[in-house]
Scaffold this motif. Structure first.
Motif, PDB file in Angstrom:
ATOM      1  N   SER A 188      13.179   4.724 -14.957  1.00  0.00           N
ATOM      2  CA  SER A 188      13.889   3.975 -13.920  1.00  0.00           C
ATOM      3  C   SER A 188      14.944   4.859 -13.261  1.00  0.00           C
ATOM      4  CB  SER A 188      14.548   2.732 -14.530  1.00  0.00           C
ATOM      5  OG  SER A 188      15.477   3.120 -15.517  1.00  0.00           O
ATOM      6  N   ASP A 189      15.040   6.115 -13.679  1.00  0.00           N
ATOM      7  CA  ASP A 189      16.051   7.030 -13.167  1.00  0.00           C
ATOM      8  C   ASP A 189      15.463   8.151 -12.304  1.00  0.00           C
ATOM      9  OD1 ASP A 189      18.115   5.660 -14.447  1.00  0.00           O
ATOM     10  OD2 ASP A 189      17.868   6.809 -16.290  1.00  0.00           O
ATOM     11  N   ALA A 190      14.325   7.904 -11.659  1.00  0.00           N
ATOM     12  CA  ALA A 190      13.696   8.943 -10.847  1.00  0.00           C
ATOM     13  C   ALA A 190      14.551   9.349  -9.658  1.00  0.00           C
ATOM     14  CB  ALA A 190      12.314   8.486 -10.368  1.00  0.00           C
ATOM     15  N   GLY A 191      15.482   8.494  -9.251  1.00  0.00           N
ATOM     16  CA  GLY A 191      16.395   8.845  -8.169  1.00  0.00           C
ATOM     17  C   GLY A 191      17.218  10.085  -8.481  1.00  0.00           C
ATOM     18  N   LEU A 192      17.342  10.422  -9.761  1.00  0.00           N
ATOM     19  CA  LEU A 192      18.071  11.631 -10.145  1.00  0.00           C
ATOM     20  C   LEU A 192      17.398  12.883  -9.582  1.00  0.00           C
ATOM     21  CD1 LEU A 192      19.044  10.841 -13.842  1.00  0.00           C
ATOM     22  CD2 LEU A 192      20.470  10.708 -11.789  1.00  0.00           C
ATOM     23  N   LEU A 193      16.086  12.822  -9.404  1.00  0.00           N
ATOM     24  CA  LEU A 193      15.381  13.975  -8.838  1.00  0.00           C
ATOM     25  C   LEU A 193      15.760  14.175  -7.373  1.00  0.00           C
ATOM     26  CD1 LEU A 193      11.909  13.437 -10.505  1.00  0.00           C
ATOM     27  CD2 LEU A 193      13.743  14.990 -11.214  1.00  0.00           C
ATOM     28  N   LEU A 194      15.959  13.080  -6.653  1.00  0.00           N
ATOM     29  CA  LEU A 194      16.431  13.184  -5.267  1.00  0.00           C
ATOM     30  C   LEU A 194      17.863  13.725  -5.226  1.00  0.00           C
ATOM     31  CD1 LEU A 194      15.057   9.843  -3.812  1.00  0.00           C
ATOM     32  CD2 LEU A 194      14.217  12.148  -3.356  1.00  0.00           C
ATOM     33  N   LEU A 195      18.697  13.243  -6.147  1.00  0.00           N
ATOM     34  CA  LEU A 195      20.070  13.742  -6.210  1.00  0.00           C
ATOM     35  C   LEU A 195      20.111  15.226  -6.564  1.00  0.00           C
ATOM     36  CD1 LEU A 195      21.928  10.768  -7.918  1.00  0.00           C
ATOM     37  CD2 LEU A 195      22.003  11.468  -5.521  1.00  0.00           C
ATOM     38  N   ARG A 196      19.175  15.645  -7.410  1.00  0.00           N
ATOM     39  CA  ARG A 196      19.078  17.074  -7.757  1.00  0.00           C
ATOM     40  C   ARG A 196      18.831  17.901  -6.501  1.00  0.00           C
ATOM     41  NH1 ARG A 196      13.755  19.707  -9.675  1.00  0.00           N
ATOM     42  NH2 ARG A 196      14.384  21.816 -10.101  1.00  0.00           N
ATOM     43  N   VAL A 242      13.935  13.341 -17.472  1.00  0.00           N
ATOM     44  CA  VAL A 242      14.295  13.268 -16.053  1.00  0.00           C
ATOM     45  C   VAL A 242      15.701  13.826 -15.837  1.00  0.00           C
ATOM     46  CG1 VAL A 242      14.733  11.717 -14.105  1.00  0.00           C
ATOM     47  CG2 VAL A 242      12.731  11.377 -15.544  1.00  0.00           C
ATOM     48  N   LEU A 243      16.636  13.475 -16.704  1.00  0.00           N
ATOM     49  CA  LEU A 243      17.980  14.030 -16.583  1.00  0.00           C
ATOM     50  C   LEU A 243      17.959  15.536 -16.833  1.00  0.00           C
ATOM     51  CD1 LEU A 243      20.961  13.510 -15.993  1.00  0.00           C
ATOM     52  CD2 LEU A 243      21.289  13.033 -18.427  1.00  0.00           C
ATOM     53  N   GLN A 244      17.139  15.987 -17.781  1.00  0.00           N
ATOM     54  CA  GLN A 244      17.006  17.425 -18.022  1.00  0.00           C
ATOM     55  C   GLN A 244      16.506  18.125 -16.758  1.00  0.00           C
ATOM     56  OE1 GLN A 244      14.396  17.722 -21.391  1.00  0.00           O
ATOM     57  NE2 GLN A 244      16.000  17.228 -22.866  1.00  0.00           N
ATOM     58  N   ALA A 245      15.496  17.548 -16.119  1.00  0.00           N
ATOM     59  CA  ALA A 245      14.971  18.139 -14.885  1.00  0.00           C
ATOM     60  C   ALA A 245      16.035  18.116 -13.795  1.00  0.00           C
ATOM     61  CB  ALA A 245      13.728  17.387 -14.420  1.00  0.00           C
ATOM     62  N   GLY A 246      16.796  17.029 -13.714  1.00  0.00           N
ATOM     63  CA  GLY A 246      17.877  16.939 -12.739  1.00  0.00           C
ATOM     64  C   GLY A 246      18.937  17.991 -12.959  1.00  0.00           C
ATOM     65  N   CYS A 247      19.156  18.343 -14.210  1.00  0.00           N
ATOM     66  CA  CYS A 247      20.154  19.358 -14.571  1.00  0.00           C
ATOM     67  C   CYS A 247      19.560  20.761 -14.596  1.00  0.00           C
ATOM     68  CB  CYS A 247      20.765  19.033 -15.931  1.00  0.00           C
ATOM     69  SG  CYS A 247      21.739  17.521 -15.902  1.00  0.00           S
ATOM     70  N   GLN A 248      18.293  20.877 -14.230  1.00  0.00           N
ATOM     71  CA  GLN A 248      17.588  22.150 -14.178  1.00  0.00           C
ATOM     72  C   GLN A 248      17.531  22.834 -15.534  1.00  0.00           C
ATOM     73  OE1 GLN A 248      17.948  23.662  -9.775  1.00  0.00           O
ATOM     74  NE2 GLN A 248      19.988  23.608 -10.697  1.00  0.00           N
ATOM     75  N   ARG A 249      17.255  22.031 -16.550  1.00  0.00           N
ATOM     76  CA  ARG A 249      17.091  22.541 -17.916  1.00  0.00           C
ATOM     77  C   ARG A 249      15.780  22.022 -18.479  1.00  0.00           C
ATOM     78  NH1 ARG A 249      21.056  24.859 -21.189  1.00  0.00           N
ATOM     79  NH2 ARG A 249      20.123  24.003 -23.040  1.00  0.00           N
ATOM     80  N   THR A 250      15.167  22.818 -19.309  1.00  0.00           N
ATOM     81  CA  THR A 250      13.956  22.384 -19.999  1.00  0.00           C
ATOM     82  C   THR A 250      14.242  22.064 -21.463  1.00  0.00           C
ATOM     83  OG1 THR A 250      13.396  24.688 -20.449  1.00  0.00           O
ATOM     84  CG2 THR A 250      12.419  23.689 -18.483  1.00  0.00           C
ATOM     85  N   LYS A 277       0.846  -1.189   0.000  1.00  0.00           N
ATOM     86  CA  LYS A 277       0.000   0.000   0.000  1.00  0.00           C
ATOM     87  C   LYS A 277       0.879   1.237   0.000  1.00  0.00           C
ATOM     88  CE  LYS A 277      -4.296  -1.283   2.131  1.00  0.00           C
ATOM     89  NZ  LYS A 277      -5.262  -0.889   3.139  1.00  0.00           N
ATOM     90  N   CYS A 278       0.530   2.168  -0.825  1.00  0.00           N
ATOM     91  CA  CYS A 278       1.245   3.437  -0.883  1.00  0.00           C
ATOM     92  C   CYS A 278       0.418   4.459  -0.109  1.00  0.00           C
ATOM     93  CB  CYS A 278       1.439   3.890  -2.331  1.00  0.00           C
ATOM     94  SG  CYS A 278       2.329   5.443  -2.437  1.00  0.00           S
ATOM     95  N   TYR A 279       0.960   4.958   0.979  1.00  0.00           N
ATOM     96  CA  TYR A 279       0.220   5.882   1.825  1.00  0.00           C
ATOM     97  C   TYR A 279       0.361   7.332   1.389  1.00  0.00           C
ATOM     98  CZ  TYR A 279      -0.435   1.884   4.812  1.00  0.00           C
ATOM     99  OH  TYR A 279      -0.794   0.662   5.285  1.00  0.00           O
ATOM    100  N   GLN A 280       1.340   7.605   0.584  1.00  0.00           N
ATOM    101  CA  GLN A 280       1.535   8.962   0.081  1.00  0.00           C
ATOM    102  C   GLN A 280       1.229   8.950  -1.411  1.00  0.00           C
ATOM    103  OE1 GLN A 280       5.288  10.590   1.133  1.00  0.00           O
ATOM    104  NE2 GLN A 280       4.911  12.555   0.175  1.00  0.00           N
ATOM    105  N   PRO A 281       0.140   9.611  -1.829  1.00  0.00           N
ATOM    106  CA  PRO A 281      -0.264   9.532  -3.239  1.00  0.00           C
ATOM    107  C   PRO A 281       0.740  10.146  -4.208  1.00  0.00           C
ATOM    108  CG  PRO A 281      -1.605  11.141  -2.077  1.00  0.00           C
ATOM    109  CD  PRO A 281      -0.741  10.465  -1.049  1.00  0.00           C
ATOM    110  N   GLU A 282       1.486  11.168  -3.762  1.00  0.00           N
ATOM    111  CA  GLU A 282       2.493  11.754  -4.638  1.00  0.00           C
ATOM    112  C   GLU A 282       3.588  12.410  -3.815  1.00  0.00           C
ATOM    113  OE1 GLU A 282       0.571  14.649  -7.174  1.00  0.00           O
ATOM    114  OE2 GLU A 282       1.019  16.261  -5.801  1.00  0.00           O
ATOM    115  N   ILE A 283       4.752  12.523  -4.436  1.00  0.00           N
ATOM    116  CA  ILE A 283       5.896  13.188  -3.821  1.00  0.00           C
ATOM    117  C   ILE A 283       6.217  14.379  -4.708  1.00  0.00           C
ATOM    118  CG2 ILE A 283       8.305  12.977  -3.151  1.00  0.00           C
ATOM    119  CD1 ILE A 283       7.805   9.919  -2.988  1.00  0.00           C
ATOM    120  N   ARG A 284       6.266  15.557  -4.124  1.00  0.00           N
ATOM    121  CA  ARG A 284       6.548  16.767  -4.900  1.00  0.00           C
ATOM    122  C   ARG A 284       8.012  17.161  -4.763  1.00  0.00           C
ATOM    123  NH1 ARG A 284       1.393  20.721  -4.735  1.00  0.00           N
ATOM    124  NH2 ARG A 284      -0.147  19.084  -5.009  1.00  0.00           N
ATOM    125  N   PHE A 285       8.614  17.481  -5.903  1.00  0.00           N
ATOM    126  CA  PHE A 285       9.979  17.989  -5.946  1.00  0.00           C
ATOM    127  C   PHE A 285       9.910  19.465  -6.310  1.00  0.00           C
ATOM    128  CE2 PHE A 285      10.308  13.482  -6.885  1.00  0.00           C
ATOM    129  CZ  PHE A 285      11.335  13.092  -6.042  1.00  0.00           C
TER     130      PHE A 285
END
Length: 149
Positions: A30-38, A96-104, A3-11
């Protein structure tokens, strides 16, 4: 079933892009961890500190990718397991890598990253070691009892 108790995580957002992790489907990575590293990099300032010591002889007026962006792109890709420069032929389009690098927009190409890395010398390597040591020291209010290298 899990069960997922948190419906979403906001960055933190990127320009007008809202960045969230949710469990309802949509675009998958599969690289969503890059957002945490960001987020970690934003707090620690590691990419910024590294960019301050690297050589960047390019003319600023004709540069599409700042040194800090190149450093961040390379660090995040390595952290995600993409250690080869040729991986960036495809990774430069990864949202995802673009978001991690703060580029659009599209990230730096393999050739740009290669020229940037080849422009560094031994003195930069020494300075990078100092940056890492300084980062370590700042994070500890008192020396650790043990340090395993």
């Amino acid at each position: 079933m899990t069960k997922c108790y948190q419906p979403e995580i906001r960055f933190s957002s990127l320009s007008r892009r809202k960045i969230t992790a949710d469990f309802t489907g949509g675009d998958l990575t599969s690289d969503a961890g890059l957002l945490l590293l960001r987020e970690c990099d934003r707090r620690l300032g590691l990419s910024h500190a590294v960019a301050d010591v690297v050589n960047d002889p390019r003319r600023i007026s004709s540069v599409a990718h700042q040194a800090e962006q190149l450093v961040r792109q390379r660090l995040l890709a390595i952290a995600a397991g993409y250690e080869d420069l040729n991986d960036h032929d495809q990774l430069r389009f990864d949202t995802v890598l673009q978001a991690g690098c703060q580029r659009t927009k599209t990230l730096a190409s393999t050739a740009t990253l290669c020229r940037f890395e080849q422009g560094q010398d031994r003195s930069v390597a020494v300075e990078l070691h100092k940056v890492l040591l300084d980062q370590f020291i700042v994070r500890h209010s008192k020396p650790p009892r043990r340090l395993i290298l």
